[in-house]
Design an enzyme around this catalytic site. Structure first.
Site, mmCIF file in Angstrom:
data_model
loop_
_atom_site.group_PDB
_atom_site.id
_atom_site.type_symbol
_atom_site.label_atom_id
_atom_site.label_comp_id
_atom_site.label_asym_id
_atom_site.label_seq_id
_atom_site.Cartn_x
_atom_site.Cartn_y
_atom_site.Cartn_z
ATOM 1 N N CYS A 331 0.910 -1.137 0.069
ATOM 2 C CA CYS A 331 0.021 0.125 0.029
ATOM 3 C C CYS A 331 0.883 1.265 0.272
ATOM 4 C CB CYS A 331 -1.047 -0.181 1.187
ATOM 5 S SG CYS A 331 -2.483 0.985 0.984
ATOM 6 N N HIS A 428 -3.649 -5.591 1.409
ATOM 7 C CA HIS A 428 -3.372 -5.828 2.709
ATOM 8 C C HIS A 428 -3.810 -7.579 3.086
ATOM 9 C CE1 HIS A 428 -2.256 -2.138 3.974
ATOM 10 N NE2 HIS A 428 -3.135 -1.516 3.318
#
Length: 492
Positions: A331, A428
């Site tokens: 991310c 994630h």
């Protein structure tokens, strides 16, 4: 009619979230419909809900303990810190701008109707609602307009159990002192107390429990010994990430601890592997020689990138790659690995563009639109199945996107450098799935990892915690203290 009971603490990190999760599992196993609720949370460890919103990770864990899917109603107000004095405000699972700490104090009362509406929505489908407070019940300086602790308890007509942490020391004073500083009407809400994290012989604190009860008039509801199994549960606060790590593993992973680290429970499955040593590197120390460096998510990517440079970690990372080491950016960490990060809308701060690490030939443009979705797909090129979630702002593109990290039902993900040593992904939770975790770590030269999905480890820890609380907490007394949920003016 649903009943509700609120659990507040003498301070932050006294174990409220974990105790509520354990009680939720214990009561659910008795056949009760249990729902967790936290009016206001502050955490950059967030979870995506099935309806496309986001809540604190702790409430998602508590939902798992109840055997249900997480809902935005479980945490209607979430603050995601972006600096020392400001945070992104998420209401009902959706970002609603940013606020500085002082400005937010004036905003809070207007949020109470939405909080009560979410509480009412959960109560209508539950037998018991377990409410978790935030921070310390004794912060009387923040009592005016409070929505997280006694302000909510009064508005919803819910009684309170106060939790103290004996492992931190001074637990008698912290519990008795809380009663002393509270307004009498607020103090009257507290009906009992639990002392958490007792190490050693519990009988040594029997007189301490009696002393607290004598000073306060509150009912002692449990002295809970420390349980190591809870370390397998995701932490809510980045302060709970211990520096260093077990150095006995055959493979070494280093993680720089940046100030705005987010969704750091991505690391939990790795820390549970005996074959790995995962070192959280604090500021002021160089990144050690290792096999893999992970740049985790960040709530303020450009700011954290600046800190990374200040620490000299950018030099350490480049040297690591030259030695043949691997780097994974997740991310915000993925965005840092590219050539530039542009913020034309001022999402994270002043408008502009900064040079990134240049280890991936991609460029990122931050946008106000946040992507929130659960995903499933395969790791490339191995084809190992994975599942996870996306929770980010920004678009990333460039030549290295021709070499994908993964492919999901939402489309192509991530980028890989031409030499195959640097990987970036927006996903994630990629280490939660045993097949993907084993495939990724095999690239580093190990096959000695568990094929189990990490969710089984978490579920077993929740069961162990529930057993532990059944033995050390008077759960029948807690149920007796839970008050029926009356009609709420804020509920639809």
């Amino acid at each position: 009619m649903a009943r509700a009971l609120m659990f507040q603490g003498t301070g932050s990190s006294v174990g409220k979230s974990v105790l509520v999760a354990g009680l939720a599992r214990a009561l659910s196993r008795r056949g009760l419909r249990v729902r967790p609720f936290k009016p206001q949370n502050m955490s950059n460890n967030a979870a995506v809900t099935a309806d496309g919103g986001e809540i604190g990770r702790a409430q998602a864990l508590q939902a798992l303990a109840c055997g249900i899917a997480p809902s935005v109603h479980m945490n209607p107000v979430l603050l995601k810190p972006q600096s020392a004095t400001g945070a992104q405000l998420v209401v009902g699972g959706r970002a609603r701008g940013t606020a500085r700490a002082r400005d937010y104090q004036a905003m809070k009362p207007a949020l109470m109707p939405e909080i009560l509406a979410s509480f009412g929505a959960l109560a209508r489908e539950a037998d018991v609602v377990l409410v978790e407070g935030a921070g310390s019940a004794s912060e009387v300086n923040l009592r005016a307009g409070d929505i997280a602790n006694m302000g909510f308890a009064q508005a919803a007509d819910v009684d309170v159990v106060l939790i103290g942490d004996i492992d931190r020391g001074g637990v008698i004073a912290s519990l008795v002192g809380t009663q002393a500083v509270l307004d009498p009407a607020d103090a009257d809400r507290i009906k009992g107390f639990i002392v958490n994290r007792m190490r050693g012989d519990p009988s040594l604190f029997a007189t301490g429990m009696s002393a607290i009860a004598a000073h306060t008039g509150w009912r002692p509801l449990g002295l809970v010994p420390y349980l190591t199994r809870v370390e397998a549960l995701p932490a809510e606060d980045a302060a709970d990430l211990a520096a260093g790590g077990d150095a006995s593993g055959a493979l070494r992973i280093a993680v720089p601890h940046l100030p705005m680290i987010a969704n750091f429970d991505d690391l939990d499955p790795l820390r549970a592997e005996a074959a790995l040593s995962v070192g959280i590197v604090p500021r002021g120390r160089p990144l050690p020689v290792c096999d893999l460096i992970i740049l985790p998510g960040s709530k303020a990517t450009i700011s954290d990138l600046s800190v990374l440079r200040q620490e000299g970690w950018d030099t350490d990372i480049r040297a690591h790659v030259r030695r043949g080491g691997r780097v994974l950016g997740i991310c915000g960490g993925y965005q840092m690995l590219g050539r530039t990060i542009a913020d034309p809308e001022g999402v994270e701060g002043p408008q502009g563009e900064v040079e990134a690490l240049g280890l991936l030939d991609v460029r990122t443009v931050l946008t106000r639109r946040k992507r929130l979705s659960e995903v499933a797909g395969v790791l490339l090129p191995e084809g190992a199945s994975l599942s996870g979630y996306e929770i980010h702002v920004g678009r990333t593109d460039g030549p290295d996107r021709t070499r994908l990290f993964a492919r999901t039902g939402s489309g192509p993900d991530g980028a890989v450098s031409a030499d195959g040593r640097v990987w970036g992904t927006y996903l994630h939770g990629i280490f939660q799935t045993g097949t993907a975790r084993a495939a990724l770590l095999a690239r580093l030269g190990t096959a000695r990892v568990s094929p189990r999905d990490h969710g089984h480890v978490v579920d077993e820890a929740l069961n162990a915690l529930a057993d532990h609380l059944e033995a050390h907490v008077d759960i029948e007394a807690l149920l007796a203290l839970a008050r029926p949920v009356a009609g709420l003016s804020g509920a639809p």
